[in-house]
Design a protein around this motif. Structure first.
Motif, mmCIF file in Angstrom:
data_model
loop_
_atom_site.group_PDB
_atom_site.id
_atom_site.type_symbol
_atom_site.label_atom_id
_atom_site.label_comp_id
_atom_site.label_asym_id
_atom_site.label_seq_id
_atom_site.Cartn_x
_atom_site.Cartn_y
_atom_site.Cartn_z
ATOM 1 N N PHE A 183 5.152 42.630 41.475
ATOM 2 C CA PHE A 183 4.661 43.481 40.384
ATOM 3 C C PHE A 183 5.048 42.993 38.996
ATOM 4 N N CYS A 184 5.690 41.823 38.916
ATOM 5 C CA CYS A 184 6.250 41.426 37.625
ATOM 6 C C CYS A 184 5.194 40.936 36.638
ATOM 7 N N ASP A 185 3.946 40.774 37.066
ATOM 8 C CA ASP A 185 2.937 40.335 36.115
ATOM 9 C C ASP A 185 2.123 41.494 35.557
ATOM 10 N N ARG A 186 2.467 42.707 35.976
ATOM 11 C CA ARG A 186 1.802 43.875 35.397
ATOM 12 C C ARG A 186 2.543 44.307 34.139
ATOM 13 N N PRO A 187 1.836 44.928 33.186
ATOM 14 C CA PRO A 187 2.540 45.443 32.007
ATOM 15 C C PRO A 187 3.596 46.465 32.425
ATOM 16 N N VAL A 188 4.740 46.422 31.777
ATOM 17 C CA VAL A 188 5.838 47.305 32.153
ATOM 18 C C VAL A 188 5.419 48.774 32.048
ATOM 19 N N ARG A 189 4.514 49.046 31.107
ATOM 20 C CA ARG A 189 3.965 50.394 30.933
ATOM 21 C C ARG A 189 3.493 50.999 32.259
ATOM 22 N N THR A 190 2.969 50.147 33.168
ATOM 23 C CA THR A 190 2.385 50.658 34.407
ATOM 24 C C THR A 190 3.389 50.721 35.554
ATOM 25 N N LEU A 191 4.636 50.320 35.296
ATOM 26 C CA LEU A 191 5.611 50.265 36.390
ATOM 27 C C LEU A 191 6.369 51.578 36.516
ATOM 28 N N SER A 192 6.870 51.822 37.713
ATOM 29 C CA SER A 192 7.685 53.021 37.930
ATOM 30 C C SER A 192 9.089 52.774 37.384
ATOM 31 N N ALA A 193 9.855 53.866 37.238
ATOM 32 C CA ALA A 193 11.203 53.751 36.672
ATOM 33 C C ALA A 193 12.079 52.813 37.506
ATOM 34 N N GLY A 194 11.939 52.905 38.850
ATOM 35 C CA GLY A 194 12.736 52.047 39.718
ATOM 36 C C GLY A 194 12.344 50.584 39.582
#
Lengths: 221, 216, 244
Positions: free
Chosen positions: B130-141
């Motif tokens: 998931f590291c190539d997705r914008p951080v905005r779209t990531l969960s807190a964990g």
């Protein structure tokens, strides 16, 4: 030196992903200057007289407006704190940020100045002098602004306060910049005023990043 | 890797506002040991971490790093990483870009080593998916994992962690434990403010209980 | 080098007592000097050959203008000491200066305007000195606004101190730019006396007023400094002993 470029690259990339926010000060500059013909007179001959003041006060206000975004996001997400802890000279990192900020908010003002000039009846022969003056002057404004933004980190409604702190310090830029513009419009040589603007810029480049770094250290506590 | 590292803090006094938050605190840590800070809210855990990092000025006290007293924190900063409550990530950048810039800001040697360290970090925390997705779209964990990747990629001996287990699931907590364990194996030092059982071998763990300082 | 004197000098109880003891030593001479100066300036000095009695406002205007710049310098110096040597009392001195400085800047502006009315026929002319005073007033306001905006006292001390130091670097540049601006636009300036050298009976009262105002500033500073130290140390145990 390479860290300056790293920061520059990062901030430009971030701005690229948030274009709308970056354009706000520029839009503000254009709207404010174009309100003057409506509020004063459509006579170009008369507008030409007040053009230096209009251009520079609008540039000053646009820079103040842009100030708020200089450190806000980095302070909010903890990046600024990481800069302090990076083991690299903080003044250099903030210098990189300020340069990026100038490229995004100061330089565009100089670029659109010819268009505004036409609307205010400024002869085209005056444009090179005006563009030069705005380029030099907005660098100083960004540098002074970085100190104000650093000092007001973490203050509620800090944007207004930062402007209040910064505006008196920006008086020399306004005076020299408006004079260079006035001379250019009158067909004289703006060289003297431009040298003074350049001197301010050099002084700012030397001292302002150090002061901004000290301010940010106090601000992130 | 960091065999000679050691940290000693003594007579540590810190004021916040007009309040004495830490008074006369002291501890010492040698390579491969972890200090767990426990205490109620307001007992000064965060303040202690931030004052050791030099973010908050101390009123009094001595900090020795590698047996040398630290007066100018600029030298210590090159040796430490501080991870606060919220991961310091830019929402508009991808996880990978975030780690890249975080490492580059600390003075990149060459582009190749930088990339290698970033990749190794991302892989270790299992963020490659998931590291190539914008951080905005990531969960807190997931954000926290990205922050761990950066922490690891810094390659510095001293880790200061404030509530590192927040937002982590069971797998994430196990990852945190492993990361700390590996760091200690390498001779690193960790100071973590958390009530989570870190699951470390007893000989590696020191505990420091903080109490709110009463006005005298 | 032995630094104990430095710490003793910087300790709040010592400063509190010292300031209290110094107050009368400045307040009384200030009162006497100002009274003599006023008598000399308003009664003994002859009217100016161009400006008549109107010039007499100089006896308030010039000392206020001098104090405003002097106080800003004092404030910035104290702030610098506080920043570099982390001396809390220096921050207290800087904080105490701001209000006094803003007040005298305002007085110099108002008296300047009153002086301008009979001379120029209008209260405000963009005279370079008045303009520079106006900007100085904004610098004082900015300092006080920043101090008021930050809750943590130690942070407020250091941030405002940094602003004062940045300001003092800028003051000469602002001064220069305003003079330069004025020399181009040729605004009238009558805020100087007609003759190149002042006669002694005009000059002596002016010097007395300058001295008197300066002494008055120090006296007020010691009083405000005591109040500032009290406010900052309200939780310290030494205060109870002093106040009981």
């Amino acid at each position: 030196m390479s860290v300056v470029f790293t920061i520059l690259q990062r901030d430009l990339l971030l701005a690229w992903r948030r274009t709308a926010q970056v354009l706000q000060p520029l839009a503000f500059f254009i709207v404010v200057t174009l309100l003057f013909p409506l509020g004063y007179t459509p006579e170009l001959a008369q507008l030409r007289q007040i053009a230096p003041g209009v251009l520079w006060v609008a540039a000053l206000l646009a820079s103040m407006l842009a100030l708020e975004s200089l450190f806000r996001d980095d302070a909010a997400d903890g990046t600024l704190e990481q800069f302090v802890l990076s083991g690299q000279p903080l003044a250099a990192l903030l210098f990189g940020k300020t340069v990026a900020h100038w490229l995004l908010t100061g330089l565009p003002l100089a670029v659109v100045a010819p268009l505004i000039g036409v609307a205010l009846g400024v002869p085209s022969a005056a444009m090179p002098g005006i563009i030069c003056a705005l380029c030099l002057g907005t660098v100083s404004l960004s540098l002074i602004g970085a100190i104000g933004a650093g000092l007001t980190l973490g203050v509620r409604r800090g944007g207004v306060l930062a402007s209040l702190l910064t505006l008196p310090l920006a008086v020399p830029v306004l005076v020299f910049g408006a004079r260079a513009t006035e001379l250019s419009i009158a067909g004289g040589s703006p060289a003297g005023a431009l040298y003074l603007l350049a001197a301010l810029m050099v002084l700012g480049l030397t001292l302002a990043p150090l002061a901004a770094a000290a301010a940010v250290r106090i601000g992130v506590e | 890797m960091y065999k000679d590292s050691n940290l000693a803090v003594s007579r540590w006094h810190v004021f916040r506002g007009e309040r004495h938050v830490l008074r006369g605190l002291g501890f010492s840590l040698t390579a491969g040991r972890c200090l767990q800070l426990v205490g109620d809210n307001g007992s000064g855990k965060t303040t202690l971490l931030r004052s050791i990092a030099g973010l908050v000025p101390r009123e009094e006290g001595e900090l020795r790093w590698g047996d040398v007293p630290v007066d100018d924190f600029a030298t210590l900063h090159a040796e430490l990483a501080y991870l606060g409550h919220d991961p310091p990530l830019k929402a508009d950048l991808s996880g990978r870009e975030n780690v890249q810039f975080a490492v580059a800001v600390r003075g990149a040697r060459s582009a190749a080593t930088l990339t290698a360290r970033v990749e190794a970090g991302l892989q270790r925390v299992g963020a490659l998916g998931f590291c190539d997705r914008p951080v905005r779209t990531l969960s807190a964990g997931q954000r926290r994992r990205i922050a761990f990747a950066a922490l690891r990629a810094f390659e510095v001996p001293l880790w200061l962690m404030d509530e590192p287990a927040t937002h982590l699931d069971v797998v994430g907590c196990e990852l945190l434990r492993q990361l700390i364990d590996e760091h200690l194996d390498a001779g690193g030092i960790v100071i973590a403010a958390t009530h989570q059982d870190l699951g470390l071998a007893p000989h590696r763990l020191q505990r420091l209980a903080l109490e709110e300082v009463r006005a005298s | 080098m032995d630094w104990t004197w430095f710490h003793k000098f910087g300790s709040p109880p010592h400063v509190y007592r010292l300031a209290g003891r110094l107050t009368p030593w400045f307040a009384w001479p200030a009162a006497i000097t100002i009274l003599i100066g006023l008598y000399g300036g308003l009664v003994l000095a002859p009217p100016d050959y161009q400006q008549g009695d109107g010039f007499r406002i100089i006896y308030v205007h010039a000392p206020s203008a001098w104090l405003s710049v002097m106080i800003y310098t004092t404030m910035a110096s104290a702030a610098f000491v506080g920043l570099v040597w982390r001396m809390k009392v220096a921050h207290a001195v800087a904080a105490s200066c701001a209000g006094i400085g803003a007040w005298f800047t305002a007085v110099s502006l108002v008296t300047g305007m009153l002086w301008g009315k009979p001379m120029w026929g209008t209260y405000w002319v963009w005279d370079p000195r008045l303009t520079a005073q106006l900007i100085l007033l904004f610098l004082f306001f900015g300092y006080m606004a920043l101090r008021a905006a930050i809750d943590d006292p130690s942070r407020a001390d250091r941030a405002s101190a940094l602003l004062a130091v940045v300001g003092i670097v800028n003051v000469p540049i602002i001064r220069f730019s305003v003079d330069w601006w004025n020399s181009i636009h040729q605004a009238p300036s009558v805020m100087k006396l007609g003759r190149p050298t002042m006669p002694v009976d005009m000059l002596v009262p002016l010097l007395l007023m300058l001295l008197g105002f300066t002494l008055y500033f120090v006296a007020v500073l010691t009083i405000r400094l005591r109040a500032e130290v009290l406010r900052r140390e309200r939780q310290a145990s030494w205060l109870r002993e002093v106040l009981d």
